[in-house]
Design a protein around this motif. Sequence first.
Motif, PDB file in Angstrom:
ATOM      1  N   GLU A 134       0.847  -1.227   0.249  1.00  4.65           N
ATOM      2  CA  GLU A 134      -0.522   0.282   0.137  1.00  4.65           C
ATOM      3  C   GLU A 134       0.778   1.236  -0.232  1.00  4.65           C
ATOM      4  N   SER A 135       0.524   2.942  -0.901  1.00  7.55           N
ATOM      5  CA  SER A 135       1.029   3.409  -0.562  1.00  7.55           C
ATOM      6  C   SER A 135       0.232   4.481  -0.189  1.00  7.55           C
ATOM      7  N   HIS A 161      -5.105 -22.780  14.066  1.00  7.26           N
ATOM      8  CA  HIS A 161      -4.170 -22.029  13.192  1.00  7.26           C
ATOM      9  C   HIS A 161      -2.724 -21.496  13.356  1.00  7.26           C
ATOM     10  N   ALA A 162      -2.456 -20.934  12.646  1.00 11.54           N
ATOM     11  CA  ALA A 162      -0.704 -19.818  12.665  1.00 11.54           C
ATOM     12  C   ALA A 162      -0.556 -19.195  11.892  1.00 11.54           C
ATOM     13  N   ARG A 163      -0.250 -17.997  12.163  1.00 10.07           N
ATOM     14  CA  ARG A 163      -0.110 -17.595  11.448  1.00 10.07           C
ATOM     15  C   ARG A 163       1.478 -16.400  12.681  1.00 10.07           C
ATOM     16  N   LYS A 164       1.878 -15.827  10.351  1.00  9.50           N
ATOM     17  CA  LYS A 164       3.392 -15.493  10.788  1.00  9.50           C
ATOM     18  C   LYS A 164       2.992 -14.055  10.283  1.00  9.50           C
ATOM     19  N   SER A 165       3.320 -13.170  10.577  1.00  7.36           N
ATOM     20  CA  SER A 165       3.752 -11.812   9.408  1.00  7.36           C
ATOM     21  C   SER A 165       5.156 -11.307   9.199  1.00  7.36           C
ATOM     22  N   GLU A 166       4.864 -10.502   8.517  1.00  3.79           N
ATOM     23  CA  GLU A 166       6.749  -9.559   8.440  1.00  3.79           C
ATOM     24  C   GLU A 166       5.676  -7.932   7.969  1.00  3.79           C
ATOM     25  N   ILE A 167       6.418  -7.371   8.824  1.00  2.45           N
ATOM     26  CA  ILE A 167       5.373  -5.786   8.125  1.00  2.45           C
ATOM     27  C   ILE A 167       6.660  -4.835   7.846  1.00  2.45           C
ATOM     28  N   ILE A 192       4.035   0.091   3.466  1.00  6.13           N
ATOM     29  CA  ILE A 192       3.759  -0.346   3.605  1.00  6.13           C
ATOM     30  C   ILE A 192       3.763  -1.672   3.340  1.00  6.13           C
ATOM     31  N   ASP A 193       4.350  -2.248   3.138  1.00  3.77           N
ATOM     32  CA  ASP A 193       4.610  -4.194   2.146  1.00  3.77           C
ATOM     33  C   ASP A 193       4.469  -5.283   3.849  1.00  3.77           C
TER      34      ASP A 193
END
Length: 183
Positions: A74-75, A113-119, A83-84
Amino acid sequence: MKALSLLTFLLLTSTTSALAKSTFTAGPIVGYERVQKISPTPHTKSRLVYGLKALYGIPILSAEAELTQGKDTESFPEQDLTIDESVINAKLGIRSHIIRSKFITTYLRAGGHARKSEIERTEAGVTTTSEPAIRISPYAGAGLSINIFNKVRANLGLTAIFTGHPRGSDREYQTTLGFSIKI
């Protein structure tokens, strides 16, 4: 002693019979997911997701696994902000087909359920990367599959992920609509 021997024999026979009838299916997942974003202001965003799903077992009780990945950018030019976000989701659970016929199939599912994020956030030329902790949550859902043509089915589903984040009773809902082709 005879009763114990008979019970052991019946258990082993039924287990062997069930394993002999077990099937393995796997397939791709491709779709869009709508997510709630909070930075820089609360809003929703759609992103492409792709991955794999697999089932192993007999129709009344199967093990299921899903692995998906999504990424969006998003720009916000007025704030000189980009933001990526990359997300990997994994589900491991059980699925039970309640009604299974030539024309309609229904199922119930539950598991973890497992969630891994990178921002990655770039503001005024400065890039910062954050990796929130992996979130593990239970999920439960139901689905319906309708035979349209001989080898084409329409699939509908609703799964609730009980995140407990940020408040103790929050849920995420995943709705699905798709088609499957048996080859």
